[in-house]
Motif scaffolding. Sequence first.
Motif, PDB file in Angstrom:
ATOM      1  N   SER A  21       9.562  91.556 -25.928  1.00 62.31           N
ATOM      2  CA  SER A  21       9.700  91.878 -24.500  1.00 62.31           C
ATOM      3  C   SER A  21       9.807  93.394 -24.226  1.00 62.31           C
ATOM      4  CB  SER A  21      10.910  91.289 -23.724  1.00 62.31           C
ATOM      5  OG  SER A  21      10.627  89.765 -23.590  1.00 62.31           O
ATOM      6  N   GLU A  22       8.947  93.909 -24.861  1.00 63.37           N
ATOM      7  CA  GLU A  22       9.071  95.648 -24.933  1.00 63.37           C
ATOM      8  C   GLU A  22       9.962  96.335 -25.315  1.00 63.37           C
ATOM      9  OE1 GLU A  22       6.877  97.087 -20.951  1.00 63.37           O
ATOM     10  OE2 GLU A  22       7.228  95.001 -20.467  1.00 63.37           O
ATOM     11  N   THR A  23      10.955  95.615 -26.084  1.00 64.70           N
ATOM     12  CA  THR A  23      12.213  96.344 -26.577  1.00 64.70           C
ATOM     13  C   THR A  23      12.253  96.136 -28.270  1.00 64.70           C
ATOM     14  OG1 THR A  23      13.392  95.716 -24.712  1.00 64.70           O
ATOM     15  CG2 THR A  23      14.506  96.344 -26.686  1.00 64.70           C
ATOM     16  N   GLN A  24      12.590  97.007 -28.921  1.00 61.85           N
ATOM     17  CA  GLN A  24      12.712  97.073 -30.135  1.00 61.85           C
ATOM     18  C   GLN A  24      14.128  96.017 -30.623  1.00 61.85           C
ATOM     19  OE1 GLN A  24      13.820 100.161 -33.606  1.00 61.85           O
ATOM     20  NE2 GLN A  24      11.648 100.247 -33.414  1.00 61.85           N
ATOM     21  N   ARG A  25      13.727  95.066 -31.200  1.00 57.48           N
ATOM     22  CA  ARG A  25      14.812  94.165 -31.536  1.00 57.48           C
ATOM     23  C   ARG A  25      15.466  94.298 -32.884  1.00 57.48           C
ATOM     24  NH1 ARG A  25      15.157  90.046 -27.610  1.00 57.48           N
ATOM     25  NH2 ARG A  25      17.054  89.339 -28.874  1.00 57.48           N
ATOM     26  N   ASN A  26      14.627  94.613 -33.994  1.00 54.38           N
ATOM     27  CA  ASN A  26      15.029  94.701 -35.379  1.00 54.38           C
ATOM     28  C   ASN A  26      14.371  96.026 -36.111  1.00 54.38           C
ATOM     29  OD1 ASN A  26      17.026  92.585 -36.078  1.00 54.38           O
ATOM     30  ND2 ASN A  26      15.200  91.332 -35.230  1.00 54.38           N
ATOM     31  N   LYS A  27      14.747  96.589 -37.051  1.00 56.19           N
ATOM     32  CA  LYS A  27      14.317  97.497 -37.619  1.00 56.19           C
ATOM     33  C   LYS A  27      14.382  97.554 -39.032  1.00 56.19           C
ATOM     34  CE  LYS A  27      13.487 102.457 -36.922  1.00 56.19           C
ATOM     35  NZ  LYS A  27      13.019 102.709 -38.292  1.00 56.19           N
ATOM     36  N   GLY A  28      13.207  97.989 -39.838  1.00 53.30           N
ATOM     37  CA  GLY A  28      13.557  97.867 -41.371  1.00 53.30           C
ATOM     38  C   GLY A  28      13.943  99.264 -41.656  1.00 53.30           C
ATOM     39  N   ASN A  29      13.963  99.481 -43.113  1.00 57.03           N
ATOM     40  CA  ASN A  29      14.582 100.620 -43.458  1.00 57.03           C
ATOM     41  C   ASN A  29      13.194 101.489 -43.787  1.00 57.03           C
ATOM     42  OD1 ASN A  29      15.966 102.628 -44.580  1.00 57.03           O
ATOM     43  ND2 ASN A  29      16.193 101.658 -46.606  1.00 57.03           N
ATOM     44  N   PHE A  30      12.692 102.216 -42.607  1.00 56.34           N
ATOM     45  CA  PHE A  30      11.472 103.329 -42.881  1.00 56.34           C
ATOM     46  C   PHE A  30      12.006 104.402 -42.191  1.00 56.34           C
ATOM     47  CE2 PHE A  30       7.816 101.211 -44.907  1.00 56.34           C
ATOM     48  CZ  PHE A  30       8.309 100.000 -44.994  1.00 56.34           C
ATOM     49  N   PRO A  31      11.264 105.592 -42.581  1.00 59.85           N
ATOM     50  CA  PRO A  31      11.435 106.807 -41.720  1.00 59.85           C
ATOM     51  C   PRO A  31      11.053 106.690 -40.525  1.00 59.85           C
ATOM     52  CG  PRO A  31       9.893 107.125 -43.336  1.00 59.85           C
ATOM     53  CD  PRO A  31      10.307 105.895 -43.708  1.00 59.85           C
ATOM     54  N   GLY A  32      11.678 107.919 -39.788  1.00 63.67           N
ATOM     55  CA  GLY A  32      11.387 107.915 -38.319  1.00 63.67           C
ATOM     56  C   GLY A  32       9.906 108.099 -37.931  1.00 63.67           C
ATOM     57  N   ARG A  33       9.169 108.431 -39.099  1.00 63.68           N
ATOM     58  CA  ARG A  33       7.549 108.875 -38.910  1.00 63.68           C
ATOM     59  C   ARG A  33       7.006 107.371 -38.553  1.00 63.68           C
ATOM     60  NH1 ARG A  33       4.550 109.442 -42.705  1.00 63.68           N
ATOM     61  NH2 ARG A  33       6.118 108.482 -44.622  1.00 63.68           N
ATOM     62  N   PHE A  34       7.661 106.511 -38.743  1.00 66.10           N
ATOM     63  CA  PHE A  34       6.959 105.066 -38.252  1.00 66.10           C
ATOM     64  C   PHE A  34       7.637 104.627 -37.080  1.00 66.10           C
ATOM     65  CE2 PHE A  34       4.746 103.847 -42.064  1.00 66.10           C
ATOM     66  CZ  PHE A  34       5.250 104.759 -43.040  1.00 66.10           C
ATOM     67  N   SER A  35       6.636 104.467 -36.250  1.00 60.55           N
ATOM     68  CA  SER A  35       7.375 103.991 -34.761  1.00 60.55           C
ATOM     69  C   SER A  35       6.483 102.940 -33.999  1.00 60.55           C
ATOM     70  CB  SER A  35       7.507 105.320 -33.635  1.00 60.55           C
ATOM     71  OG  SER A  35       6.110 105.896 -33.722  1.00 60.55           O
ATOM     72  N   GLY A  36       6.941 102.160 -33.113  1.00 60.73           N
ATOM     73  CA  GLY A  36       5.966 101.436 -32.430  1.00 60.73           C
ATOM     74  C   GLY A  36       6.438 101.259 -30.957  1.00 60.73           C
ATOM     75  N   ARG A  37       5.576 100.363 -30.280  1.00 61.85           N
ATOM     76  CA  ARG A  37       5.959 100.207 -28.969  1.00 61.85           C
ATOM     77  C   ARG A  37       5.327  98.729 -28.556  1.00 61.85           C
ATOM     78  NH1 ARG A  37       2.533 104.090 -24.971  1.00 61.85           N
ATOM     79  NH2 ARG A  37       0.444 104.237 -26.147  1.00 61.85           N
ATOM     80  N   GLN A  38       5.661  98.220 -27.395  1.00 54.53           N
ATOM     81  CA  GLN A  38       5.098  97.019 -27.152  1.00 54.53           C
ATOM     82  C   GLN A  38       4.927  96.895 -25.381  1.00 54.53           C
ATOM     83  OE1 GLN A  38       7.433  93.410 -27.089  1.00 54.53           O
ATOM     84  NE2 GLN A  38       5.531  92.155 -27.862  1.00 54.53           N
ATOM     85  N   PHE A  39       3.969  96.565 -25.209  1.00 54.79           N
ATOM     86  CA  PHE A  39       3.270  96.667 -23.646  1.00 54.79           C
ATOM     87  C   PHE A  39       3.502  95.466 -22.996  1.00 54.79           C
ATOM     88  CE2 PHE A  39       1.206 100.534 -24.180  1.00 54.79           C
ATOM     89  CZ  PHE A  39       0.709 100.478 -25.616  1.00 54.79           C
ATOM     90  N   SER A  40       3.683  95.426 -21.679  1.00 54.38           N
ATOM     91  CA  SER A  40       3.961  94.239 -20.658  1.00 54.38           C
ATOM     92  C   SER A  40       3.334  93.033 -21.248  1.00 54.38           C
ATOM     93  CB  SER A  40       3.848  94.414 -19.313  1.00 54.38           C
ATOM     94  OG  SER A  40       2.610  94.901 -19.120  1.00 54.38           O
ATOM     95  N   ASN A  41       1.980  93.002 -21.808  1.00 49.52           N
ATOM     96  CA  ASN A  41       1.023  91.870 -21.847  1.00 49.52           C
ATOM     97  C   ASN A  41       1.487  91.463 -23.610  1.00 49.52           C
ATOM     98  OD1 ASN A  41      -0.123  93.973 -23.432  1.00 49.52           O
ATOM     99  ND2 ASN A  41      -2.203  93.763 -22.822  1.00 49.52           N
ATOM    100  N   SER A  42       2.477  91.943 -24.008  1.00 53.00           N
ATOM    101  CA  SER A  42       2.749  91.768 -25.445  1.00 53.00           C
ATOM    102  C   SER A  42       2.285  92.285 -26.368  1.00 53.00           C
ATOM    103  CB  SER A  42       3.254  90.317 -25.628  1.00 53.00           C
ATOM    104  OG  SER A  42       3.949  89.852 -24.726  1.00 53.00           O
ATOM    105  N   ARG A  43       0.903  92.858 -26.267  1.00 53.76           N
ATOM    106  CA  ARG A  43       0.115  93.835 -27.353  1.00 53.76           C
ATOM    107  C   ARG A  43       0.965  94.781 -27.778  1.00 53.76           C
ATOM    108  NH1 ARG A  43      -3.004  98.278 -27.889  1.00 53.76           N
ATOM    109  NH2 ARG A  43      -2.769  98.847 -25.769  1.00 53.76           N
ATOM    110  N   SER A  44       0.995  95.025 -29.006  1.00 55.97           N
ATOM    111  CA  SER A  44       1.899  96.193 -29.805  1.00 55.97           C
ATOM    112  C   SER A  44       1.014  97.265 -30.512  1.00 55.97           C
ATOM    113  CB  SER A  44       2.763  95.575 -30.682  1.00 55.97           C
ATOM    114  OG  SER A  44       3.515  96.370 -31.427  1.00 55.97           O
ATOM    115  N   GLU A  45       1.531  98.574 -30.365  1.00 61.16           N
ATOM    116  CA  GLU A  45       0.973  99.358 -31.212  1.00 61.16           C
ATOM    117  C   GLU A  45       2.176  99.912 -32.287  1.00 61.16           C
ATOM    118  OE1 GLU A  45      -2.482 101.516 -28.526  1.00 61.16           O
ATOM    119  OE2 GLU A  45      -0.558 102.339 -28.698  1.00 61.16           O
ATOM    120  N   MET A  46       1.278 100.588 -33.349  1.00 58.73           N
ATOM    121  CA  MET A  46       2.386 101.015 -34.417  1.00 58.73           C
ATOM    122  C   MET A  46       1.809 102.321 -34.796  1.00 58.73           C
ATOM    123  SD  MET A  46       3.289  99.974 -38.266  1.00 58.73           S
ATOM    124  CE  MET A  46       2.192 101.135 -38.989  1.00 58.73           C
TER     125      MET A  46
END
Lengths: 116, 112
Positions: free
Chosen positions: A51-76
């Motif tokens: 639901s467009e919110t990051q719920r869990n995060k693994g152990n990766f540096p901040g160079r890795f980011s993501g987002r989710q749109f209202s239609n549930s599609r996601s980009e990394m």
Amino acid sequence: KAGVTQTPRYLIKTRGQQVTLSCSPISGHRSVSWYQQTPGQGLQFLFEYFSETQRNKGNFPGRFSGRQFSNSRSEMNVSTLELGDSALYLCASSRTSGSPGTDTQYFGPGTRLTVL
Amino acid sequence: AQSVTQLGSHVSVSEGALVLLRCNYSSSVPPYLFWYVQYPNQGLQLLLKYTSAATLVKGINGFEAEFKKSETSFHLTKPSAHMSDAAEYFCAVGFGNEKLTFGTGTRLTIIP
């Protein structure tokens, strides 16, 4: 019902560049998780969006980011690419952000990123 | 913390022979256990999962796995290997709402 789709399937970038990968979940699925797969480290969890919110995060540096749109599609997004970022990036979708025991994850075919 | 160990990064069996892929887990609480298969240039496909119901779990393509708490194992078997079974197999463990932890994978080769 269409499965999880990922675009592009293959990418070649050079060090220092940034890249954006896209994932479209199965229709009705609201959770999208990202994994990095490399021969040396295997499958490692990057993050999960629900639901467009990051719920869990693994152990990766901040160079890795993501987002989710209202239609549930996601980009990394990966910024300032390093040689070690070369990997298969897998996206998985599920109906909810609940227990994997009750809510199966379905994986896409992945995006193979090569950093030169 | 949970972890999973797959014994044997490469396994070769003859066509028609028994397939046995080993998976041992470590979890402080009752786990969920999964086997996924990955064919070349494809994503992961769920073969089967254990969620504290029957200890013998049947999956797709003739595969099955048995949860043995005393041995902390969840080995994957198939009575008769087929050429189409050649792939990489991943065991994974999870519990509660935690995300899955995957093993390093076992590449299965089928010898004609």
